[in-house]
Design a protein around this motif. Sequence first.
Motif, PDB file in Angstrom:
ATOM      1  N   ALA A 188       9.841  -4.302  13.525  1.00 15.82           N
ATOM      2  CA  ALA A 188       9.919  -5.617  14.164  1.00 15.82           C
ATOM      3  C   ALA A 188       8.613  -5.964  14.882  1.00 15.82           C
ATOM      4  CB  ALA A 188      11.082  -5.659  15.145  1.00 15.82           C
ATOM      5  N   LYS A 189       7.787  -4.962  15.153  1.00 18.44           N
ATOM      6  CA  LYS A 189       6.506  -5.196  15.817  1.00 18.44           C
ATOM      7  C   LYS A 189       5.366  -5.424  14.824  1.00 18.44           C
ATOM      8  CE  LYS A 189       7.886  -2.147  19.639  1.00 18.44           C
ATOM      9  NZ  LYS A 189       7.557  -0.913  20.408  1.00 18.44           N
ATOM     10  N   PHE A 190       5.658  -5.286  13.527  1.00 17.27           N
ATOM     11  CA  PHE A 190       4.607  -5.461  12.519  1.00 17.27           C
ATOM     12  C   PHE A 190       4.259  -6.941  12.396  1.00 17.27           C
ATOM     13  CE2 PHE A 190       3.344  -6.003   7.977  1.00 17.27           C
ATOM     14  CZ  PHE A 190       2.145  -5.297   8.055  1.00 17.27           C
ATOM     15  N   GLU A 191       2.997  -7.277  12.571  1.00 16.70           N
ATOM     16  CA  GLU A 191       2.577  -8.675  12.621  1.00 16.70           C
ATOM     17  C   GLU A 191       2.057  -9.202  11.289  1.00 16.70           C
ATOM     18  OE1 GLU A 191      -0.248  -8.935  15.756  1.00 16.70           O
ATOM     19  OE2 GLU A 191       1.224  -8.555  17.350  1.00 16.70           O
ATOM     20  N   GLY A 192       1.932  -8.342  10.294  1.00 15.19           N
ATOM     21  CA  GLY A 192       1.418  -8.792   9.006  1.00 15.19           C
ATOM     22  C   GLY A 192       2.474  -9.459   8.160  1.00 15.19           C
ATOM     23  N   GLU A 193       2.022 -10.157   7.123  1.00 16.75           N
ATOM     24  CA  GLU A 193       2.951 -10.786   6.189  1.00 16.75           C
ATOM     25  C   GLU A 193       3.618  -9.723   5.311  1.00 16.75           C
ATOM     26  OE1 GLU A 193       1.447 -14.062   3.978  1.00 16.75           O
ATOM     27  OE2 GLU A 193       0.184 -14.776   5.622  1.00 16.75           O
ATOM     28  N   THR A 194       4.862  -9.967   4.949  1.00 21.28           N
ATOM     29  CA  THR A 194       5.636  -8.991   4.186  1.00 21.28           C
ATOM     30  C   THR A 194       6.437  -9.704   3.105  1.00 21.28           C
ATOM     31  OG1 THR A 194       5.909  -7.696   6.218  1.00 21.28           O
ATOM     32  CG2 THR A 194       7.267  -7.092   4.339  1.00 21.28           C
ATOM     33  N   LEU A 195       6.507  -9.072   1.957  1.00 21.96           N
ATOM     34  CA  LEU A 195       7.383  -9.533   0.878  1.00 21.96           C
ATOM     35  C   LEU A 195       8.463  -8.477   0.681  1.00 21.96           C
ATOM     36  CD1 LEU A 195       8.185 -11.276  -1.604  1.00 21.96           C
ATOM     37  CD2 LEU A 195       6.547  -9.898  -2.933  1.00 21.96           C
ATOM     38  N   VAL A 196       9.716  -8.878   0.814  1.00 23.07           N
ATOM     39  CA  VAL A 196      10.842  -7.996   0.512  1.00 23.07           C
ATOM     40  C   VAL A 196      11.375  -8.430  -0.849  1.00 23.07           C
ATOM     41  CG1 VAL A 196      13.134  -7.208   1.193  1.00 23.07           C
ATOM     42  CG2 VAL A 196      11.388  -7.648   2.943  1.00 23.07           C
ATOM     43  N   LEU A 197      11.075  -7.639  -1.860  1.00 24.13           N
ATOM     44  CA  LEU A 197      11.457  -7.950  -3.235  1.00 24.13           C
ATOM     45  C   LEU A 197      12.615  -7.041  -3.619  1.00 24.13           C
ATOM     46  CD1 LEU A 197      10.754  -9.670  -5.701  1.00 24.13           C
ATOM     47  CD2 LEU A 197       9.116  -7.910  -6.389  1.00 24.13           C
ATOM     48  N   TRP A 198      13.774  -7.607  -3.838  1.00 22.84           N
ATOM     49  CA  TRP A 198      15.002  -6.828  -3.973  1.00 22.84           C
ATOM     50  C   TRP A 198      15.681  -7.110  -5.313  1.00 22.84           C
ATOM     51  CZ3 TRP A 198      15.297  -3.571   0.044  1.00 22.84           C
ATOM     52  CH2 TRP A 198      16.426  -2.756   0.166  1.00 22.84           C
ATOM     53  N   GLU A 210      15.100  -9.965   7.556  1.00 22.54           N
ATOM     54  CA  GLU A 210      15.370 -10.550   8.868  1.00 22.54           C
ATOM     55  C   GLU A 210      14.725  -9.742   9.987  1.00 22.54           C
ATOM     56  OE1 GLU A 210      19.574 -10.692   9.036  1.00 22.54           O
ATOM     57  OE2 GLU A 210      19.774 -12.332   7.583  1.00 22.54           O
ATOM     58  N   LEU A 211      14.581  -8.441   9.774  1.00 26.01           N
ATOM     59  CA  LEU A 211      13.981  -7.573  10.789  1.00 26.01           C
ATOM     60  C   LEU A 211      12.485  -7.824  10.923  1.00 26.01           C
ATOM     61  CD1 LEU A 211      13.968  -5.050  12.682  1.00 26.01           C
ATOM     62  CD2 LEU A 211      13.776  -3.651  10.611  1.00 26.01           C
ATOM     63  N   LEU A 212      11.816  -8.068   9.810  1.00 27.07           N
ATOM     64  CA  LEU A 212      10.367  -8.244   9.808  1.00 27.07           C
ATOM     65  C   LEU A 212      10.004  -9.665  10.232  1.00 27.07           C
ATOM     66  CD1 LEU A 212       9.960  -6.324   6.493  1.00 27.07           C
ATOM     67  CD2 LEU A 212       8.745  -5.692   8.586  1.00 27.07           C
ATOM     68  N   PRO A 213       9.085  -9.812  11.178  1.00 31.33           N
ATOM     69  CA  PRO A 213       8.790 -11.146  11.738  1.00 31.33           C
ATOM     70  C   PRO A 213       8.230 -12.139  10.724  1.00 31.33           C
ATOM     71  CG  PRO A 213       7.966  -9.399  13.180  1.00 31.33           C
ATOM     72  CD  PRO A 213       8.375  -8.745  11.904  1.00 31.33           C
ATOM     73  N   ARG A 214       7.437 -11.682   9.773  1.00 31.54           N
ATOM     74  CA  ARG A 214       6.762 -12.610   8.852  1.00 31.54           C
ATOM     75  C   ARG A 214       7.092 -12.223   7.410  1.00 31.54           C
ATOM     76  NH1 ARG A 214       0.585 -12.748  10.172  1.00 31.54           N
ATOM     77  NH2 ARG A 214       0.706 -14.564   8.759  1.00 31.54           N
ATOM     78  N   ALA A 215       8.371 -12.132   7.112  1.00 26.76           N
ATOM     79  CA  ALA A 215       8.803 -11.679   5.795  1.00 26.76           C
ATOM     80  C   ALA A 215       9.277 -12.834   4.930  1.00 26.76           C
ATOM     81  CB  ALA A 215       9.917 -10.650   5.926  1.00 26.76           C
ATOM     82  N   ARG A 216       9.033 -12.707   3.634  1.00 30.34           N
ATOM     83  CA  ARG A 216       9.623 -13.596   2.635  1.00 30.34           C
ATOM     84  C   ARG A 216      10.507 -12.748   1.741  1.00 30.34           C
ATOM     85  NH1 ARG A 216       8.883 -15.449  -2.604  1.00 30.34           N
ATOM     86  NH2 ARG A 216       7.044 -14.162  -2.981  1.00 30.34           N
ATOM     87  N   TYR A 217      11.722 -13.202   1.503  1.00 31.29           N
ATOM     88  CA  TYR A 217      12.674 -12.470   0.676  1.00 31.29           C
ATOM     89  C   TYR A 217      12.729 -13.097  -0.708  1.00 31.29           C
ATOM     90  CZ  TYR A 217      17.143 -10.612  -1.004  1.00 31.29           C
ATOM     91  OH  TYR A 217      18.117 -10.002  -1.749  1.00 31.29           O
TER      92      TYR A 217
END
Length: 264
Positions: A199-209, A226-233
């Motif tokens: 939750a403290k990670f500030e980078g962009e993230t892609l969650v590919l499921w 939802e946990l990651l601040p800057r995530a796209r699912y």
Amino acid sequence: MHEIHIPSGVVEYDETGSGPPVVLLHGLLMDHTVWDRVLALLPDGFRYLRPVLPLGSHRRAMSPDADLTLPGQVRIVADLLNALELDEVTLVHSDWGGALFLTAYGLDNFPPGLPGRMVALAAALPGGLRLAAGQLRIDWLRRLPPLFGQMARRPVPSELIRRWTEPVLRDSGVHRDLLAYCRGGFDKATLVRDTEALAKFEGETLVLWSPDNRVMPPEHGRRLAELLPRARYAEVPGAYVLSMLDEPEIVARELGGFPTGRAD
């Protein structure tokens, strides 16, 4: 293949292209070749690195005193990135997610699903891991749910399976390394703490499921996003856990769009 020395031993890695680094990781009893189909479809202008982690298909056994438990494996990835002097790296996890894809917010599925439980059982039995590796080489057996039947919707090519299982079957050092990981134990409280730290990670993230697989439930992917601040699912329809084998075009499109900012 290139080699890099880290405190735990020698790690082999494949490298292609030039530009910002993208590191593609693999899972248990696999190596970098799990990404072959996707790699050919990824955009130019990036430096793609595929290390062979000590998860059973590596060809260079680690030092006998190396920490190959889950926390030790995470440190190996960190040491590898440091040794390669990689900055601003895009790190791609698959199947084995280190401390990323585990137990926080209901992600209590580790080892994941029926295949994960079978690996844990095999590791507890004398000679069990080598027996399981040998069974993977029999086409009809590896398609059963306890083996690769729930890992890939499409049959995994026999040549890949032979490559992935050869090291643990022939090299006692590799077998020792795999046992050290599988028998290392997994402390739930630690896994929760480490995952919640994302939750403290500030980078962009892609969650590919992959929503159609039975090993890693779809709701876990959405909760992780939802946990990651800057995530796209995003999802890979029709794929199981090894989406890079089942649907390489979709995976390549999503991964290629993420570091370039061109995702649809």
